[in-house]
Design a protein around this motif. Structure first.
Motif, PDB file in Angstrom:
ATOM      1  N   SER A   1       0.829  -1.208   0.000  1.00  0.00           N
ATOM      2  CA  SER A   1       0.000   0.000   0.000  1.00  0.00           C
ATOM      3  C   SER A   1       0.863   1.258   0.000  1.00  0.00           C
ATOM      4  N   ALA A   2       1.921   1.262   0.784  1.00  0.00           N
ATOM      5  CA  ALA A   2       2.811   2.429   0.839  1.00  0.00           C
ATOM      6  C   ALA A   2       3.526   2.645  -0.487  1.00  0.00           C
ATOM      7  N   LEU A   3       3.969   1.569  -1.111  1.00  0.00           N
ATOM      8  CA  LEU A   3       4.673   1.717  -2.392  1.00  0.00           C
ATOM      9  C   LEU A   3       3.756   2.167  -3.513  1.00  0.00           C
ATOM     10  N   THR A   4       2.516   1.689  -3.542  1.00  0.00           N
ATOM     11  CA  THR A   4       1.592   2.119  -4.593  1.00  0.00           C
ATOM     12  C   THR A   4       1.132   3.554  -4.385  1.00  0.00           C
ATOM     13  N   SER A   5       0.982   3.993  -3.143  1.00  0.00           N
ATOM     14  CA  SER A   5       0.573   5.380  -2.917  1.00  0.00           C
ATOM     15  C   SER A   5       1.726   6.336  -3.181  1.00  0.00           C
ATOM     16  N   ARG A   6       2.953   5.863  -3.029  1.00  0.00           N
ATOM     17  CA  ARG A   6       4.109   6.700  -3.315  1.00  0.00           C
ATOM     18  C   ARG A   6       4.231   6.983  -4.803  1.00  0.00           C
ATOM     19  N   LYS A   7       3.875   6.021  -5.642  1.00  0.00           N
ATOM     20  CA  LYS A   7       3.927   6.220  -7.096  1.00  0.00           C
ATOM     21  C   LYS A   7       2.814   7.139  -7.573  1.00  0.00           C
ATOM     22  N   ALA A   8       1.697   7.196  -6.856  1.00  0.00           N
ATOM     23  CA  ALA A   8       0.558   7.996  -7.282  1.00  0.00           C
ATOM     24  C   ALA A   8       0.755   9.484  -7.007  1.00  0.00           C
ATOM     25  N   VAL A   9       1.598   9.848  -6.036  1.00  0.00           N
ATOM     26  CA  VAL A   9       1.806  11.244  -5.678  1.00  0.00           C
ATOM     27  C   VAL A   9       2.870  11.833  -6.589  1.00  0.00           C
ATOM     28  N   PRO A  10       2.575  12.971  -7.260  1.00  0.00           N
ATOM     29  CA  PRO A  10       3.582  13.574  -8.139  1.00  0.00           C
ATOM     30  C   PRO A  10       4.720  14.165  -7.311  1.00  0.00           C
ATOM     31  N   SER A  11       5.889  14.159  -7.867  1.00  0.00           N
ATOM     32  CA  SER A  11       7.071  14.661  -7.188  1.00  0.00           C
ATOM     33  C   SER A  11       7.079  16.184  -7.216  1.00  0.00           C
ATOM     34  N   LEU A  12       7.676  16.775  -6.180  1.00  0.00           N
ATOM     35  CA  LEU A  12       7.785  18.231  -6.142  1.00  0.00           C
ATOM     36  C   LEU A  12       8.887  18.734  -7.071  1.00  0.00           C
ATOM     37  N   ASP A  13       9.756  17.844  -7.531  1.00  0.00           N
ATOM     38  CA  ASP A  13      10.837  18.233  -8.426  1.00  0.00           C
ATOM     39  C   ASP A  13      10.394  18.369  -9.869  1.00  0.00           C
ATOM     40  N   ASP A  14       9.198  17.877 -10.199  1.00  0.00           N
ATOM     41  CA  ASP A  14       8.720  17.962 -11.572  1.00  0.00           C
ATOM     42  C   ASP A  14       8.456  19.413 -11.944  1.00  0.00           C
ATOM     43  N   PRO A  15       8.899  19.856 -13.131  1.00  0.00           N
ATOM     44  CA  PRO A  15       8.634  21.243 -13.540  1.00  0.00           C
ATOM     45  C   PRO A  15       7.154  21.446 -13.856  1.00  0.00           C
ATOM     46  N   ILE A  16       6.720  22.666 -13.683  1.00  0.00           N
ATOM     47  CA  ILE A  16       5.339  23.003 -13.988  1.00  0.00           C
ATOM     48  C   ILE A  16       5.187  23.106 -15.495  1.00  0.00           C
ATOM     49  N   SER A  17       4.169  22.457 -16.035  1.00  0.00           N
ATOM     50  CA  SER A  17       3.962  22.510 -17.484  1.00  0.00           C
ATOM     51  C   SER A  17       3.374  23.854 -17.868  1.00  0.00           C
ATOM     52  N   GLY A  18       3.757  24.350 -19.003  1.00  0.00           N
ATOM     53  CA  GLY A  18       3.270  25.636 -19.484  1.00  0.00           C
ATOM     54  C   GLY A  18       4.278  26.733 -19.197  1.00  0.00           C
ATOM     55  N   SER A  19       4.113  27.876 -19.849  1.00  0.00           N
ATOM     56  CA  SER A  19       5.079  28.954 -19.681  1.00  0.00           C
ATOM     57  C   SER A  19       4.701  29.901 -18.548  1.00  0.00           C
ATOM     58  N   GLU A  20       3.430  29.919 -18.148  1.00  0.00           N
ATOM     59  CA  GLU A  20       2.991  30.816 -17.086  1.00  0.00           C
ATOM     60  C   GLU A  20       2.884  30.056 -15.784  1.00  0.00           C
ATOM     61  N   MET A  21       3.133  30.757 -14.703  1.00  0.00           N
ATOM     62  CA  MET A  21       2.964  30.132 -13.387  1.00  0.00           C
ATOM     63  C   MET A  21       1.474  30.086 -13.068  1.00  0.00           C
ATOM     64  N   SER A  22       1.050  29.016 -12.452  1.00  0.00           N
ATOM     65  CA  SER A  22      -0.366  28.911 -12.107  1.00  0.00           C
ATOM     66  C   SER A  22      -0.555  29.284 -10.653  1.00  0.00           C
ATOM     67  N   SER A  23      -1.691  29.846 -10.344  1.00  0.00           N
ATOM     68  CA  SER A  23      -2.004  30.206  -8.974  1.00  0.00           C
ATOM     69  C   SER A  23      -2.520  28.982  -8.240  1.00  0.00           C
ATOM     70  N   PRO A  24      -2.590  29.029  -6.911  1.00  0.00           N
ATOM     71  CA  PRO A  24      -3.074  27.863  -6.165  1.00  0.00           C
ATOM     72  C   PRO A  24      -4.540  27.556  -6.415  1.00  0.00           C
ATOM     73  N   TYR A  25      -5.239  28.420  -7.101  1.00  0.00           N
ATOM     74  CA  TYR A  25      -6.670  28.216  -7.355  1.00  0.00           C
ATOM     75  C   TYR A  25      -6.939  27.643  -8.738  1.00  0.00           C
ATOM     76  N   GLY A  26      -5.909  27.240  -9.448  1.00  0.00           N
ATOM     77  CA  GLY A  26      -6.077  26.599 -10.741  1.00  0.00           C
ATOM     78  C   GLY A  26      -6.149  27.559 -11.914  1.00  0.00           C
ATOM     79  N   ARG A  27      -6.083  28.851 -11.671  1.00  0.00           N
ATOM     80  CA  ARG A  27      -6.110  29.826 -12.761  1.00  0.00           C
ATOM     81  C   ARG A  27      -4.687  30.277 -13.056  1.00  0.00           C
ATOM     82  N   ALA A  28      -4.412  30.545 -14.294  1.00  0.00           N
ATOM     83  CA  ALA A  28      -3.080  31.002 -14.683  1.00  0.00           C
ATOM     84  C   ALA A  28      -2.959  32.488 -14.398  1.00  0.00           C
ATOM     85  N   GLU A  29      -1.807  32.878 -13.819  1.00  0.00           N
ATOM     86  CA  GLU A  29      -1.548  34.284 -13.562  1.00  0.00           C
ATOM     87  C   GLU A  29      -0.828  34.871 -14.758  1.00  0.00           C
ATOM     88  N   ASN A  30      -1.239  36.036 -15.161  1.00  0.00           N
ATOM     89  CA  ASN A  30      -0.620  36.694 -16.296  1.00  0.00           C
ATOM     90  C   ASN A  30      -0.239  38.092 -15.859  1.00  0.00           C
TER      91      ASN A  30
END
Length: 102
Positions: free
Chosen positions: A45-74
């Motif tokens: 269970s621990a190993l399968t849940s570890r694979k499901a959580v995205p890593s914090l080292d992954d870069p954010i996709s897209g050129s704009e930073m997104s806000s914590p509310y899911g909207r892109a900030e411009n």
């Protein structure tokens, strides 16, 4: 899966109590088997849940930073601004009420 692991731990504890009170080796081996099965299930269970959580080292996709509310900030959006900076031709009026002395 965690509920099943908790149930197995409870059954293992009950079998341990039975093995200690009766002095039977069969109940003790049953307790060990149940506890090993619970530990394996917890590890899976621990190993399968570890694979499901995205890593914090992954870069954010897209050129704009997104806000914590899911909207892109411009930052180039100049249509919004606060009222104090929108009317800068009268700098002495910021924060004063309109009912003051004339």
């Amino acid at each position: 899966m965690l509920v099943v692991t908790l149930v197995l731990a409870g059954v293992g504890f009950a079998l341990l109590i039975v093995a200690l009170t009766t002095g039977s080796l069969i109940w003790a081996w049953a307790c060990i088997a149940i506890c090993v099965a619970g530990a394996v299930l917890l590890l899976v269970s621990a190993l399968t849940s570890r694979k499901a959580v995205p890593s914090l080292d992954d870069p954010i996709s897209g050129s704009e930073m997104s806000s914590p509310y899911g909207r892109a900030e411009n930052s180039s959006d100049s249509s919004t601004g606060d009222a104090a900076t929108a009317n800068d031709d009268n700098p002495g009026n910021h924060g004063e009420s309109s009912g003051g002395k004339s």
